[in-house]
Design a protein around this motif. Sequence first.
Motif, PDB file in Angstrom:
ATOM      1  N   GLU A  27       0.965  -1.226   0.224  1.00 20.68           N
ATOM      2  CA  GLU A  27      -0.115   0.355   0.282  1.00 20.68           C
ATOM      3  C   GLU A  27       0.959   0.623   0.026  1.00 20.68           C
ATOM      4  N   THR A  28       1.552   1.407   0.470  1.00 20.78           N
ATOM      5  CA  THR A  28       3.379   2.561   1.013  1.00 20.78           C
ATOM      6  C   THR A  28       3.384   2.711  -0.881  1.00 20.78           C
ATOM      7  N   LEU A  29       3.863   1.645  -1.127  1.00 20.45           N
ATOM      8  CA  LEU A  29       4.925   1.406  -2.456  1.00 20.45           C
ATOM      9  C   LEU A  29       3.910   2.305  -3.007  1.00 20.45           C
ATOM     10  N   ARG A  30       2.496   1.762  -3.544  1.00 27.30           N
ATOM     11  CA  ARG A  30       1.865   2.096  -4.438  1.00 27.30           C
ATOM     12  C   ARG A  30       0.810   3.330  -4.008  1.00 27.30           C
ATOM     13  N   ASP A  31       0.193   3.797  -2.909  1.00 32.05           N
ATOM     14  CA  ASP A  31      -0.361   4.148  -3.102  1.00 32.05           C
ATOM     15  C   ASP A  31      -0.005   5.536  -2.345  1.00 32.05           C
ATOM     16  N   ARG A  32       1.533   5.309  -1.337  1.00 28.91           N
ATOM     17  CA  ARG A  32       1.775   7.081  -1.758  1.00 28.91           C
ATOM     18  C   ARG A  32       3.385   7.409  -1.993  1.00 28.91           C
ATOM     19  N   LEU A  33       3.933   6.332  -2.469  1.00 26.77           N
ATOM     20  CA  LEU A  33       5.494   6.546  -2.867  1.00 26.77           C
ATOM     21  C   LEU A  33       5.048   6.744  -5.204  1.00 26.77           C
ATOM     22  N   GLU A  34       3.488   6.055  -5.411  1.00 26.65           N
ATOM     23  CA  GLU A  34       3.463   6.218  -6.836  1.00 26.65           C
ATOM     24  C   GLU A  34       4.414   4.936  -7.855  1.00 26.65           C
ATOM     25  N   LEU A  35       3.958   4.152  -6.682  1.00 30.35           N
ATOM     26  CA  LEU A  35       5.509   2.948  -7.407  1.00 30.35           C
ATOM     27  C   LEU A  35       4.309   1.764  -7.540  1.00 30.35           C
ATOM     28  N   THR A  36       3.896   2.001  -8.788  1.00 36.62           N
ATOM     29  CA  THR A  36       2.873   0.928  -8.733  1.00 36.62           C
ATOM     30  C   THR A  36       3.026  -0.500  -9.865  1.00 36.62           C
ATOM     31  N   GLY A  37       4.436  -0.412 -10.265  1.00 33.06           N
ATOM     32  CA  GLY A  37       5.193  -1.587 -10.946  1.00 33.06           C
ATOM     33  C   GLY A  37       4.899  -2.999  -9.707  1.00 33.06           C
ATOM     34  N   ALA A  38       4.489  -3.080  -8.590  1.00 36.59           N
ATOM     35  CA  ALA A  38       4.447  -3.913  -7.917  1.00 36.59           C
ATOM     36  C   ALA A  38       3.605  -4.055  -7.561  1.00 36.59           C
ATOM     37  N   LYS A  39       2.294  -5.502  -8.091  1.00 37.83           N
ATOM     38  CA  LYS A  39       0.581  -5.314  -7.533  1.00 37.83           C
ATOM     39  C   LYS A  39       0.617  -6.347  -7.078  1.00 37.83           C
ATOM     40  N   GLU A  40      -0.777  -5.838  -6.398  1.00 35.40           N
ATOM     41  CA  GLU A  40      -1.817  -7.111  -5.954  1.00 35.40           C
ATOM     42  C   GLU A  40      -2.279  -7.635  -6.441  1.00 35.40           C
ATOM     43  N   GLY A  41      -2.048  -9.405  -6.656  1.00 31.58           N
ATOM     44  CA  GLY A  41      -2.522 -10.633  -6.919  1.00 31.58           C
ATOM     45  C   GLY A  41      -3.733 -11.248  -6.403  1.00 31.58           C
ATOM     46  N   GLY A  48       2.861 -13.767  -5.380  1.00 28.79           N
ATOM     47  CA  GLY A  48       3.956 -13.214  -5.194  1.00 28.79           C
ATOM     48  C   GLY A  48       4.060 -11.836  -6.930  1.00 28.79           C
ATOM     49  N   SER A  49       2.416 -11.681  -6.790  1.00 23.62           N
ATOM     50  CA  SER A  49       2.931 -10.274  -7.684  1.00 23.62           C
ATOM     51  C   SER A  49       3.169  -9.569  -7.372  1.00 23.62           C
ATOM     52  N   CYS A  50       3.068  -9.026  -6.048  1.00 22.87           N
ATOM     53  CA  CYS A  50       3.456  -7.549  -5.369  1.00 22.87           C
ATOM     54  C   CYS A  50       5.388  -7.609  -5.016  1.00 22.87           C
ATOM     55  N   THR A  51       6.001  -8.583  -5.729  1.00 22.75           N
ATOM     56  CA  THR A  51       7.000  -9.432  -4.543  1.00 22.75           C
ATOM     57  C   THR A  51       7.922  -7.760  -4.969  1.00 22.75           C
ATOM     58  N   VAL A  52       8.917  -7.146  -4.506  1.00 22.68           N
ATOM     59  CA  VAL A  52       9.737  -6.169  -3.638  1.00 22.68           C
ATOM     60  C   VAL A  52      11.104  -6.999  -3.507  1.00 22.68           C
ATOM     61  N   LEU A  53      12.170  -6.748  -3.901  1.00 21.01           N
ATOM     62  CA  LEU A  53      13.257  -6.684  -3.168  1.00 21.01           C
ATOM     63  C   LEU A  53      13.672  -6.090  -1.247  1.00 21.01           C
ATOM     64  N   LEU A  54      13.238  -6.892  -0.537  1.00 18.74           N
ATOM     65  CA  LEU A  54      13.678  -6.715   0.508  1.00 18.74           C
ATOM     66  C   LEU A  54      14.739  -6.682   1.083  1.00 18.74           C
ATOM     67  N   ASP A  55      15.955  -5.504   1.319  1.00 19.15           N
ATOM     68  CA  ASP A  55      17.421  -5.857   1.525  1.00 19.15           C
ATOM     69  C   ASP A  55      17.821  -7.381   0.743  1.00 19.15           C
ATOM     70  N   GLY A  56      17.106  -7.243  -0.524  1.00 18.84           N
ATOM     71  CA  GLY A  56      18.194  -7.536  -1.264  1.00 18.84           C
ATOM     72  C   GLY A  56      17.447  -8.700  -1.736  1.00 18.84           C
ATOM     73  N   LEU A  57      16.178  -9.655  -0.856  1.00 20.64           N
ATOM     74  CA  LEU A  57      15.562 -11.177  -0.632  1.00 20.64           C
ATOM     75  C   LEU A  57      14.700 -10.475  -1.342  1.00 20.64           C
ATOM     76  N   PRO A  58      13.706 -11.157  -2.354  1.00 18.52           N
ATOM     77  CA  PRO A  58      12.240 -11.318  -2.569  1.00 18.52           C
ATOM     78  C   PRO A  58      11.496 -11.164  -1.838  1.00 18.52           C
ATOM     79  N   THR A  59      10.399 -10.086  -1.492  1.00 21.58           N
ATOM     80  CA  THR A  59       9.843 -10.608  -0.313  1.00 21.58           C
ATOM     81  C   THR A  59       8.270 -10.074  -0.752  1.00 21.58           C
ATOM     82  N   ARG A  60       7.166 -10.634  -0.121  1.00 23.08           N
ATOM     83  CA  ARG A  60       5.461 -10.901  -0.892  1.00 23.08           C
ATOM     84  C   ARG A  60       5.600  -9.496  -0.270  1.00 23.08           C
ATOM     85  N   SER A  61       5.107  -7.755  -0.984  1.00 22.08           N
ATOM     86  CA  SER A  61       4.673  -6.786  -0.172  1.00 22.08           C
ATOM     87  C   SER A  61       3.892  -6.491   0.373  1.00 22.08           C
ATOM     88  N   CYS A  62       2.929  -7.386   0.501  1.00 17.00           N
ATOM     89  CA  CYS A  62       1.172  -7.302   0.701  1.00 17.00           C
ATOM     90  C   CYS A  62       1.101  -8.088   1.552  1.00 17.00           C
TER      91      CYS A  62
END
Lengths: 159, 314, 760
Positions: A27-41, A48-62
């Motif tokens: 929500e923070t990435l998409r709604d506040r920072l307008e980084l909509t590349g991470a998707k909510e599936g 895994g559509s919302c995966t970002v790298l958190l300290d280098g590791l693939p992480t489900r940001s949802c």
Amino acid sequence: MERFKVNFQVNGEPVELDVRPSETLLETLRDRLELTGAKEGCGLGACGSCTVLLDGLPTRSCIVLTAEVDGSEVTTIEGLAEGEKLDPVQESFMEKGAVQCGFCTPGMILTARSLLDRNPRPTREDIIRSISSNVCRCTGYKKIVEAVEAVSSTETPET
Amino acid sequence: MIASKFEFRSPKDVEEAVRLYREFEGEAVYLSGGTDLVPRMKLGLEKPKVVIDLKRIASLTTVEDQGDWIRIGALARIFDLKQNDIVRGEFPALEASLEGTSCESLQMRGTIGGNLLQNSRCLFYNQSEFWRRSKGFCLKMGGESCNAVPGAKTCFANYCSDNATALCTLSAEIELSGPDGTRRVNLEGLYSNKAERPFEIQPGEILTAIFLPKMRSVGGYEKLRVRGAIDYPLLGVAFSFVDGTGKLAVGAVGPRPYVVEIKQPFRDTVGEAVETVLKQVKPVGNTVLDPDYRKQMIPVLAGRLVNKVMEGAK
Amino acid sequence: MDREYTIIGTRMTRTDSLAKVTGRASFTADLKLPRMLCAKVLRSPHPHAKILNIDTSKALRLPGVRAVVTAADAHGVKWGVFRYTQDHPMIAVDRVRYVGEDVAGVAAVDEETAMEALDLIQVDYEPLPAVFDPEEAMKEGAPLIHEEYPNNVNIHVHIEVGKVDEAFARAHLVREDTFHAPGEAYSTLEPYAVVASYANGYLDLWVPNAGPHVRAKALSNLLKMPLNKVRVRRINVGGHFGSRSEVSPGDLVTSLLAIKSGCPVKLVLTREENATCTRQVHDIKATIKTGVNKDGTITAKEFRVVYDGGAYSSTGPIATSIPYYVYEEAYRFPNVRYDGYRVITNKGIRGMYGCHGRAFLGGNEMQLDMIARELGMDPMEIRIKNGLKVGEETATKSVIISGGLEEPIRLAAAKANWAERRAGLKEGEGIGMGCVAVMCGFPMGFRSGSACYVKLNDDGQATIVTGICDTGMGNESMAIQIASEVLGIPVEDINLVNADTEATNLDPGAYSQAASFVGGNAVKRACEEAKRQILSFAAAKMNHPVEDLDLKDRTVVSKTDPLKKMPMRWIVREAFFQGKPIAATGAYMPKIDFQREWVKNPYGQMAGTYSFGCSVAQVTVDRETGQIRVPYFVAAHDCGNPINTMAVEGQMEGSVLQAGVAVLAEETRWSQGWLLNPDLLEYKVPLACDMPEIEPVIVRSNDPEGPFGAKEGGLTTRMNAYSAVVCAAHNALGVPLNEFPLTPDRVLKALNAAKSGGES
């Protein structure tokens, strides 16, 4: 309502935010920072559509609270290319036809990028194990596996 | 979106965490990797006043060789643990269960303690608030009777930790710290045998560590699931053979792992051991494969696993 | 072979992929407009109930709520694809018929407020008896869900050709089997979302759709607005597979909220809502009776197929027919009787699916194998013997103009080393083959055709304007590639304006396999007309015979003297000078018999052409656990001629997942009217680790009508992959497998039933 102050890095830039404690990183990435590349599936960590790298590791940001990532480094798909220069994984996904509808693509690419960072010459089995974290409904995964394989052989020539 | 409102705290040590729990009069949840807890909050299955994040407590993440025991911090990540030399060398059943847990990305987020304390699951329970309200609340939600077996007064939710099943075969103990101090119990003592509230945990207690007797074992873990990754087990069977004794554990078919000792020669005793388990389990239609089938697979997977492990040990 | 093309048939990087790998491709939920409100929908908690009263006053008083809509705000128009199937009000009026049906919508300043407002809407229901099983629903005395459908039979499609009973009486061998497959979930990774904005009397909509023109038409009806005031805009679509074909209740709710509030409104469904409240796939039970001669020639076919239609009609008659058609388009049936019943139940709304009909198709193919075995024939031989050839007609009178079934079968078999592989199977292994043929487009009246507009810009670049819609398969890239080939300019010189009802012309959409065959043809024709104009100016300017000129590498060049050439932009500028800018339209209407009607007259030419395909799967079965794995898969698909080879392969490979491997795992599970797996955890979309080694084989039949010989790309694989897998499983186990999907519990049950029943 209580707010929670967080400081973290997003794509190399420091970010300081007051968030609702219940706010997810997605929500923070998409709604506040307008980084909509991470998707909510699915919203529940299953696809895994919302995966970002958190300290280098693939992480489900949802299913990560933004409050949890204080002090961390986050890389989203928007932060992978350097200016116009694409990351080799992005390039390979294009060339090998690993992109169809594109909804799983950001998460897939980041999952693959993280694998290659940890293991520059993964076997086919390693690649399949890694990307089995992410659901793709379109491709049958074949061209995704081939795209990752192609990067591993060009990024690290056999010695 | 998480509909409930809560505060967020990230204490630096266990004492502070427990203090926060008391401060919020028990309306608190402890957060580790969040792979079970955050989806539960999203579905409205947990509505805490405070979320106490344990990830800043450094002592909870380490793996230590303490001589007779190996101490695994409860917040050790599954992905790290499966690559740990001690785990790989001494506890192959655990290694296999870690490898079989969900998928790589979730292994990187999920912790061993969180995996053990994941709540039990049911297709009629792990649903949104709208879904559950419209269907009518079941026992586990405070309703009158079960929805999976209409009219039943027992909850049949399955406890789906892969790793608990493996750890039970390794005679694991756990350490719990809470308002009344710290205690250490057998892992099997964690379970209430009641699916609606599966754990015998005192209010405010934190699972801080898992202890494994340091004895080299042979063993393995077999998992029944529909897909090769992400899925929870529909049945999990673990077996470890340590110092002349075998232990078999069967998970995901009830509110706890069912553990039996087997004596050599296994060829003759596995069947008997499995019988003991079969008498205790009552799988019902609350997950994706037929319950009779899941029960039927207990002897099949157990027999295969024991054979495979003992073949490998030769 | 056909190497005379510059870019057609290459492995071109799709033009949409750069935006997608960088995260810059916007999907509906990514959009943000000024003053945008968040919408939420109040849904029915009952499978069947009367609505006695709805009180929205408390919700309206909640600060931050800007609009609340109910059926009272709608216009009493019901949706259905055909006049005789208009039964779905989209917002419940006085009755709800499934759990999750849209009852009211709220638009508020944020999600939390919208959620809170939902709790404040008071709805009084009177629950009614409900029915969930289609065969129960057909019985006398079952609760009637719509007054207009006696016995809850929504649609009955009856097809009768030849003398069926006589043919059965004379047949050497007759077999009858029943197969059942529960419904599936489309599981598009993008959950449904709608953004609607209303200003100046115009309604703009962004919504994952597979055909903006049909969507706008449906909405203009539902909203009682002139068609030109409803504008469906182009947006990336995160998967489709049949689920985005039709107007959805969310479209209406969001539109009404935008009109009422005067603000842009965004509705994003949760995964659960996406599964339960957009469309789902039909549960199908198919009884199949086949008669053959001694030599394996099919002489008679009889089918009774029951489709669980859920609460409303949707694409009713089409959904009730398609599984049969894709089968009769592959095989010769001299005598056939088909009875398809679509039955209304108190479950969610259903639509067409990319692999619609697995009980029917998988069942037919498995039964054909059983017959082949009794006759001592190879499954490949019996398929070739009965496969349709060019020039033949299907049972319901569609002529095959290209392809035919034999070549895909032979090429698939060759790639798979069919004979050797079959002979070398070990215990627990099996191999199977599945075939279909698929219509490229189907009758949709004047909307069956497509039109394209092209203009040449002053720098020699082109803009093409087409209704072609891309839901992920690469249709946008395909249109650009066709234009590039015709105009002799690189793809980066081509701008595409597409799938936007304000700018683009009619197109049948991306759900009837018509995009390349129909839409692609229109693009090709428009560009050919533009080319003709360019060459005619060039002939004058270069003083050279027009027949000897061609377009290549942004240049007009002589075919015989490569030194004689002129940059294309000079010609384009010359045309502007003369007040005759290069601009052209092109259209294509497939040769379809428009007297044909799905229920009343199911005979005549169904589509312009047909693509053929054959899949071969190898499986291993664990007889003790019932678990099946698919290690190897060959898909041979006659796409006429591939426009983008890589994209066609991608469609085939995706089909192996969605139909082939899915038949081991995918199913929706129900507890009465409640969907038990409306998620992506317990609904089992296969993962990378579940997939076989896939060998796609592209078969070229060079269709005489298709653009550069092209037909549809990939759907035949989607329609036959499950047949290949179930036939392979049957081959490995030697027992009938009547219940799909082939989850291990079902497999073991079938083995045990055969053991006790003595059937082999």
